[in-house]
Design an enzyme around this catalytic site. Structure first.
Site, short mmCIF file in Angstrom:
data_model
loop_
_atom_site.label_atom_id
_atom_site.label_comp_id
_atom_site.label_asym_id
_atom_site.label_seq_id
_atom_site.Cartn_x
_atom_site.Cartn_y
_atom_site.Cartn_z
N GLY A 11 0.83 -1.21 0.00
CA GLY A 11 0.00 0.00 0.00
C GLY A 11 0.86 1.25 0.00
O GLY A 11 2.09 1.18 -0.02
N ALA A 59 -6.17 -2.33 5.36
CA ALA A 59 -7.50 -1.82 5.69
C ALA A 59 -8.36 -1.82 4.44
O ALA A 59 -7.83 -1.84 3.32
CB ALA A 59 -7.41 -0.39 6.23
N TYR A 125 -17.37 3.62 7.50
CA TYR A 125 -15.92 3.36 7.53
C TYR A 125 -15.34 3.76 8.88
O TYR A 125 -14.63 2.98 9.51
CB TYR A 125 -15.24 4.15 6.40
CG TYR A 125 -13.73 4.24 6.55
CD1 TYR A 125 -12.93 3.11 6.44
CD2 TYR A 125 -13.11 5.47 6.83
CE1 TYR A 125 -11.55 3.20 6.59
CE2 TYR A 125 -11.74 5.56 6.98
CZ TYR A 125 -10.97 4.42 6.87
OH TYR A 125 -9.60 4.51 7.03
N LYS A 129 -13.45 1.36 11.68
CA LYS A 129 -12.08 1.58 12.17
C LYS A 129 -12.10 1.78 13.69
O LYS A 129 -11.21 1.30 14.40
CB LYS A 129 -11.45 2.80 11.49
CG LYS A 129 -11.14 2.60 10.01
CD LYS A 129 -10.04 1.59 9.73
CE LYS A 129 -8.66 2.12 10.03
NZ LYS A 129 -7.58 1.17 9.60
N1 LIG Z 1 -5.69 6.72 2.75
C1 LIG Z 1 -6.03 7.64 3.66
O1 LIG Z 1 -6.35 8.78 3.33
C2 LIG Z 1 -5.99 7.28 5.13
C3 LIG Z 1 -6.24 8.28 6.07
C4 LIG Z 1 -6.16 7.96 7.43
C5 LIG Z 1 -5.84 6.68 7.82
N2 LIG Z 1 -5.62 5.73 6.90
C6 LIG Z 1 -5.29 4.37 7.36
O2 LIG Z 1 -3.92 4.17 7.07
C7 LIG Z 1 -3.67 2.81 6.71
C8 LIG Z 1 -2.88 2.75 5.42
O3 LIG Z 1 -3.61 3.42 4.39
P1 LIG Z 1 -3.06 3.50 2.90
O4 LIG Z 1 -3.57 4.75 2.31
O5 LIG Z 1 -1.59 3.19 2.86
O6 LIG Z 1 -3.87 2.29 2.26
P2 LIG Z 1 -3.59 1.50 0.91
O7 LIG Z 1 -2.60 2.19 0.05
O8 LIG Z 1 -4.93 1.16 0.32
O9 LIG Z 1 -2.91 0.18 1.47
C9 LIG Z 1 -3.62 -0.75 2.21
C10 LIG Z 1 -3.04 -2.11 1.87
O10 LIG Z 1 -3.79 -3.09 2.61
C11 LIG Z 1 -4.00 -4.19 1.74
N3 LIG Z 1 -5.15 -4.97 2.19
C12 LIG Z 1 -6.45 -4.68 2.05
N4 LIG Z 1 -7.20 -5.67 2.57
C13 LIG Z 1 -6.31 -6.60 3.04
C14 LIG Z 1 -6.45 -7.85 3.66
N5 LIG Z 1 -7.66 -8.37 3.91
N6 LIG Z 1 -5.32 -8.53 4.02
C15 LIG Z 1 -4.10 -8.02 3.77
N7 LIG Z 1 -3.91 -6.85 3.15
C16 LIG Z 1 -5.00 -6.15 2.79
C17 LIG Z 1 -4.21 -3.57 0.39
O11 LIG Z 1 -4.01 -4.53 -0.61
P3 LIG Z 1 -4.82 -4.40 -2.02
O12 LIG Z 1 -4.34 -3.12 -2.64
O13 LIG Z 1 -4.44 -5.64 -2.72
O14 LIG Z 1 -6.27 -4.32 -1.64
C18 LIG Z 1 -3.15 -2.48 0.38
O15 LIG Z 1 -1.92 -2.95 -0.07
C19 LIG Z 1 -5.04 2.14 6.72
O16 LIG Z 1 -5.21 1.50 7.97
C20 LIG Z 1 -6.03 3.28 6.61
O17 LIG Z 1 -7.26 2.95 7.26
C21 LIG Z 1 -5.68 6.00 5.55
#
Ligand SMILES: NC(=O)c1ccc[n+]([C@@H]2O[C@H](COP(=O)([O-])OP(=O)(O)OC[C@H]3O[C@@H](n4cnc5c(N)ncnc54)[C@H](OP(=O)(O)O)[C@@H]3O)[C@@H](O)[C@H]2O)c1
Length: 290
Positions: A11, A59, A125, A129
């Protein structure tokens, strides 16, 4: 150095954590390596690898899809799997560092939210969380929850088809009329900076509990878009809109700026201001010359 297991390693944050954490200790696992909803596989990997820390970035966070049709998937990944992971870590003496979100907060006065502030999510969502956070805290007082906001990183989020910055630049290239909400204020955060801060937090062996880590300052999504367009000199201006006019299925918090107090108290340097971080991202991504 003791092993650190990194989940969701492909991710946007996972990719930057691979760069920020000491390579000798790191075991990065993508979803293809370990699906966190597969309980037996989680138990097996923890038994085989015996990590000191597990970092969970995995996530399901397609906020509008979750609101309209995917609530079940969201709770399976963000609550149930996280609860199981947290308990399995506790049983095996591993500490969990779990990623959470500013979307656990809702209304209230437009004041930055302290780590101790009571959450009140406005969308499904955020509720999924927050439910995950509760299970992490229940499983062990040593586990760590890091909340951040508005993430964008070089790798982009496969699940969301990129990130906000890339979406804005694509719409500008297509010459689209770009309307961006001006009534949701947050701190956009560059995952390279967040990854660095998480590495520093781990290095001071933090006590368990909730930590807020974001870039510094605040802006609305409209102001963020405006800065992207200015810096990249795209010759277009985004137009202001409101959340009501935009009409996304899921409600978002009008103000979700996070006070970053606990990590700072442990000596972790604050993250830089969001405009500087954005500039660094645009250069690293090749949108601006270095
Ligand atoms: N993005 C935002 O704006 C944001 C803001 C605040 C907090 N967060 C939190 O920060 C964290 C990281 O976010 P990010 O933006 O880096 O997310 P991201 O780029 O979507 O990365 C999440 C990773 O988790 C993997 N994943 C999803 N379901 C899974 C499962 N069942 N088992 C194993 N891996 C799985 C995804 O794989 P696939 O791509 O193959 O699905 C992806 O590689 C998350 O916990 C998110 O809730 C995000």
């Amino acid at each position: 150095m003791e092993p650190i297991l990194l989940l969701g390693a492909s991710g946007q944050l996972g990719t930057d954590l691979r760069r920020a954490l000491p390579t000798g200790a790191l075991i990065p696992l993508t979803r293809a390596d370990l699906d966190i909803t597969d309980r037996d596989a989680v138990e097996r990997v923890l038994a085989e690898r015996a990590p000191a820390w597990v970092i969970n970035t995995a996530a399901y966070h397609r906020v509008d899809d979750i609101e309209t049709r995917d609530a079940r998937v969201a709770f399976a990944v963000n609550e149930v799997a996280v609860g199981h992971l947290a308990r399995a870590c506790a049983r095996r003496g591993a500490r969990l560092l779990h990623l959470s979100t500013d979307y656990v907060f809702g209304g209230g006065p437009p004041e930055p939210h302290a780590e101790t502030a009571p959450p009140a999510p406005l969308n499904v969502y955020g509720r999924s969380k927050l439910a995950g956070e509760h299970l992490v805290r229940e499983a062990s007082p040593d586990h760590v929850i890091v909340r951040s906001s508005g993430l964008y990183g070089i790798a982009g989020s496969a699940g969301k088809g990129g990130n906000f910055v890339e979406t804005m630049l694509r719409l500008a290239r297509e010459g689209k009329d770009i309307r961006v909400v001006d009534d949701q204020v947050l701190t956009p955060t560059y995952t390279a900076d967040l990854a660095e801060a998480i590495a520093r937090l781990l290095a001071v062996t933090p006590p368990g509990g909730i930590y807020h880590l974001t870039n510094a300052g605040k802006c609305s999504w409209f102001e963020f878009a405006e800065r992207i367009f200015d810096l990249c000199d795209v010759g277009l201006k985004p137009k202001r809109t409101t959340s009501a006019e935009f009409g996304a299925p899921a409600r978002r918090p009008p103000y979700s700026v996070l006070v970053n107090a606990r990590a700072a108290a442990l000596g972790v340097p604050p993250l830089r201001a969001w405009p500087e971080a954005l500039d660094a991202y645009l250069r690293a991504k090749g949108h601006l010359a270095n």
